[in-house]
Design an enzyme around this catalytic site. Structure first.
Site, mmCIF file in Angstrom:
data_model
loop_
_atom_site.group_PDB
_atom_site.id
_atom_site.type_symbol
_atom_site.label_atom_id
_atom_site.label_comp_id
_atom_site.label_asym_id
_atom_site.label_seq_id
_atom_site.Cartn_x
_atom_site.Cartn_y
_atom_site.Cartn_z
ATOM 1 N N SER A 293 -33.423 -75.092 -16.897
ATOM 2 C CA SER A 293 -32.401 -75.103 -15.849
ATOM 3 C C SER A 293 -32.949 -75.005 -14.437
ATOM 4 C CB SER A 293 -31.400 -73.970 -16.084
ATOM 5 O OG SER A 293 -30.639 -74.209 -17.240
ATOM 6 N N LYS B 283 -28.691 -68.223 -7.110
ATOM 7 C CA LYS B 283 -27.785 -68.712 -8.155
ATOM 8 C C LYS B 283 -26.751 -67.641 -8.485
ATOM 9 C CE LYS B 283 -28.090 -70.942 -12.742
ATOM 10 N NZ LYS B 283 -29.030 -71.333 -13.814
ATOM 11 N N SER C 248 -28.836 -75.956 -15.347
ATOM 12 C CA SER C 248 -27.636 -75.376 -14.770
ATOM 13 C C SER C 248 -27.811 -74.893 -13.328
ATOM 14 C CB SER C 248 -27.190 -74.182 -15.631
ATOM 15 O OG SER C 248 -28.193 -73.164 -15.644
#
Length: 563
Positions: A234, A123, A210
């Site tokens: 997330s 990420k 996210s």
């Protein structure tokens, strides 16, 4: 802006207490079998998911293939799938070189790390020294950290190959990955596509957030495993939406050093994989105490179990492999506001656990509904402090030319931050301001204590707790982008776990109607602090014994995902 945000008081006024209620499910009678959502009868039975990590390692050691061949396959798969999925912000230029180094070690009969030849997505709010780390924000555009995050360093030390940086909502603030400042995918010189990150099961739907890019990349088999971050769900919500396994470790189990801070008391680095085994192997690689992170637990340093030892073959399992396990089904997660098809899938998962020998009892967490407003007050407050470092003056952030210092500050932040980040900074600053601190921030901390006590009491009577990972399956792109409160409400299933600092595992348990081949639904399993070993064991047995489901997106063919 403020007129559309609502004050923290509005969120707190939505709280309601639910009376405790318990119901016991007897294992002799499956749960609401007539309500269970199953795949159409045309879906052929499939074998249980196998560990791609162990398969890759065996193939390399037996010299059936080379790391370079695997790397070329992975890059070809990216070229085929990325124009539709848009999982990555950037892709490493050193993949083939690192693969050649692994082949050289094999030729010299040197020891290989447990992740040798495994392609890992990271990420983009987790720092990497050899690739940009933007956090999905224009204010950090082209920022290259001088160091690797501890989790990334440990992946590399274990032989893992970082494929690229995955897309996310800006600084992790969002639930759809639509909030990223970087939507175009231009990392291949011959590939220029544009669009938001999409769900591999239906490209018209969101992958969640996210960490949507990390989840979508594993689901589309663009990488074997990936790292995400979980502040309020997330990792777990995207895992449910994309039909993959997602693990949020105990707070302190994995070092946060190198993770861009959103809400420091809630942030954790988590793992994605296509199987529980792969997720557990990745966790073992990155877990443990780190002297660079003062919140990293020394308990984690002393007792990081070998999770792989819990992963038994389906052929060696007993008829009731989970006999005696006490499972609590959280009643508040099945109330109004949760799609009936999701409830049916979770009841089906509970029924399957009963068939494996578990005792399933309904349990009430009276403070459960209070967690969502408390979470958003605490997370926004911490973010308003953490993001103050991006001012255009310090070494962080893009600087906008201005004649006055105040204008430099204001213009740099105004042009660098997106609307969702600005909204949360305003909410957090308001909650921390003089005259409102006690009414909002202090009260939210008190609610956090209630949530922690509620979970502790429930886990004293149960070995694990289960719930949906999200109140609905993946929804359409753009459906909730302009309705922040509706998007925030979708986090109700996950935020309490972060407030309590507990580990949670999400794995697919069924399908509901939607998309070209149905939409996956995930069950969330919650354990006691530092009890990831039990969660992974239960999750692995659940996964290996679940019949009739094939969690491979229709975007892919069997040939496309072959190692």
């Amino acid at each position: 802006m403020l007129s559309t945000v609502h004050s923290p008081g509005f969120l707190l006024r939505q709280c309601r207490r639910l009376p405790p209620k318990r119901r016991r499910f007897h294992s002799s009678t499956p749960l609401f079998l007539s309500q269970l959502q199953t795949l159409p009868s045309t879906e052929p039975p499939s074998s249980p998911p196998q560990s791609q990590i162990l398969t890759i390692r065996d193939n390399l050691l037996q010299r059936r293939t080379t790391a370079v061949e695997l790397a070329e396959l992975a890059l070809n798969r990216l070229r085929l799938t990325e124009p539709q999925i848009h999982s990555f912000i950037s892709v490493s230029e050193t993949v083939l070189r690192e693969a050649k180094e692994i082949d050289g070690k094999i030729a010299r009969n040197e020891d290989l790390g447990p992740l040798a030849g495994v392609f890992v997505g990271v990420k983009d709010n987790i720092c990497t020294s050899d690739m940009p780390s933007s956090g999905g924000s224009r204010i950090l555009e082209n920022y290259r950290p001088p160091f690797d995050a501890t989790a990334v360093k440990r992946v590399k030390d274990c032989g893992g190959i970082i494929v690229g940086k995955t897309n996310l909502d800006e600084f992790g603030m969002g639930s759809t990955t639509e909030g990223s400042a970087f939507q175009p995918s231009t990392f291949f010189c011959f590939l220029q596509s544009e669009g938001v990150t999409a769900n591999p099961w239906d490209v018209s739907r969101v992958p969640g957030g996210s960490s949507g890019g990390s989840a979508a990349a594993v689901s589309a088999r663009q990488c074997v495993v990936s790292l995400g971050s979980d502040t309020g769900g997330s990792v777990r919500q995207p895992a449910s939406f994309c039909g993959v396994v997602g693990l949020k470790p105990t707070y302190g189990r994995v070092s946060r050093f190198g993770l861009m801070a959103y809400a420091s008391s809630l942030d954790v680095i988590g793992c994605f994989g296509s199987s529980v085994a792969d997720t557990g192997i990745l966790l073992h690689a990155i877990a443990g105490h780190d002297r660079f992170d003062s919140t990293s637990s020394k308990h984690a340093f002393q007792e990081v179990p070998n999770y792989a030892s819990q992963f038994m073959s389906i052929n060696s399992l007993e008829s009731k492999p989970l006999k005696g396990l006490r499972v609590g089904l959280i009643r508040e997660t099945l109330d109004d506001g949760v799609d009936k098809v999701v409830v049916s899938s979770i009841l089906g998962a509970a029924s399957h656990l009963q068939e494996l020998g578990c005792t399933v009892t309904e349990v009430s967490l009276p403070s459960f509904s209070l967690g969502l407003p408390a979470y958003y007050i605490l997370a926004s407050s911490e973010s308003s402090s953490n993001l103050s470092r991006y001012d255009g003056v310090s070494r962080y952030g893009t600087q906008v030319a201005a004649d006055q210092l105040n204008s430099l500050y204001g213009d740099s932040r105004s042009k660098g931050f997106g609307p969702e980040v600005k909204m949360r900074i305003l909410m957090g600053t308001y909650a921390l301001s003089a005259g409102y601190y006690d009414a909002y921030y202090k009260r939210a901390q008190q609610v956090r204590t209630l949530v922690q006590k509620s979970f502790k009491a429930a886990l004293n009577e149960h070995d694990i707790l289960i719930s949906p990972a999200a109140p609905s399956p993946a929804y359409s792109i753009g459906e909730k982008k302009n309705d922040p409160l509706a998007m925030y409400a979708g986090d109700i299933m996950t935020v309490n776990v972060n407030l309590a600092g507990l580990p949670a595992l999400v794995l697919p348990c069924g399908f509901v109607d939607g998309g070209p081949a149905g939409l996956p639904v995930g069950v969330q399993m919650i354990g006691a602090a530092f009890d990831e070993e039990r969660l992974l064991k239960v999750g692995h047995i659940f996964e290996q014994t679940l019949q009739g489901y094939k969690f491979i997106p229709p975007l892919l063919s069997d040939d496309a995902i072959a190692c």
